[in-house]
Design a protein around this motif. Structure first.
Motif: not given
Length: 137
Positions: A17-26
């Protein structure tokens, strides 16, 4: 306006899930206006737990990973959290704690300064942004 962006995703694991979390953080402004953290009686903060695999990398203030996956050895589940570098990407840093046990942990972290044993010590040692401590008895 304040907004909450959860780091928990529907993925089967934090790593997935880290890629999805990074996208939200971006989509969020950087640096943060403020980061507000608490602290556990074991000295953990921001889900950076003592004895967790990868803790040394997660506590590197010069690290390049803003989000990290943490598998705490004594907590019920793994999670995605901000690394120390991610936490420090802020204009203001607040740490709140309360009670005699947590006061003793904070004093020990300040005195001993061993972030791998008491991760909150990493916040107290760094020079990037001065943490503002709010303590209730």
């Amino acid at each position: 306006a304040a907004c909450l962006v959860p780091l928990k995703t529907p993925a089967a694991s934090p790593e997935a899930g880290v890629a999805a979390a990074l996208a939200l953080r971006a989509d969020m402004p950087c640096p943060f206006d403020a980061v507000v953290l608490g602290m556990g009686e074991d000295g953990h903060t921001a889900s950076l737990f003592p004895d967790a695999a990868g803790l040394a990398d997660a506590l590197d203030p010069a690290g390049t990973a803003e989000l990290v996956c943490i598998h705490p050895p004594r907590a019920p589940h793994a999670r995605i959290t901000l690394s120390l570098a991610g936490v420090l990407a802020t204009r203001r840093l607040f740490l709140q704690a309360g009670g005699a046990a947590k006061r003793a942990v904070l004093e020990r972290a300040a005195r001993e300064g061993e972030p791998l044993r008491l991760p909150v010590a990493a916040l107290l040692q760094q020079q990037t942004v001065v943490p503002e401590l709010f303590f209730r008895a």
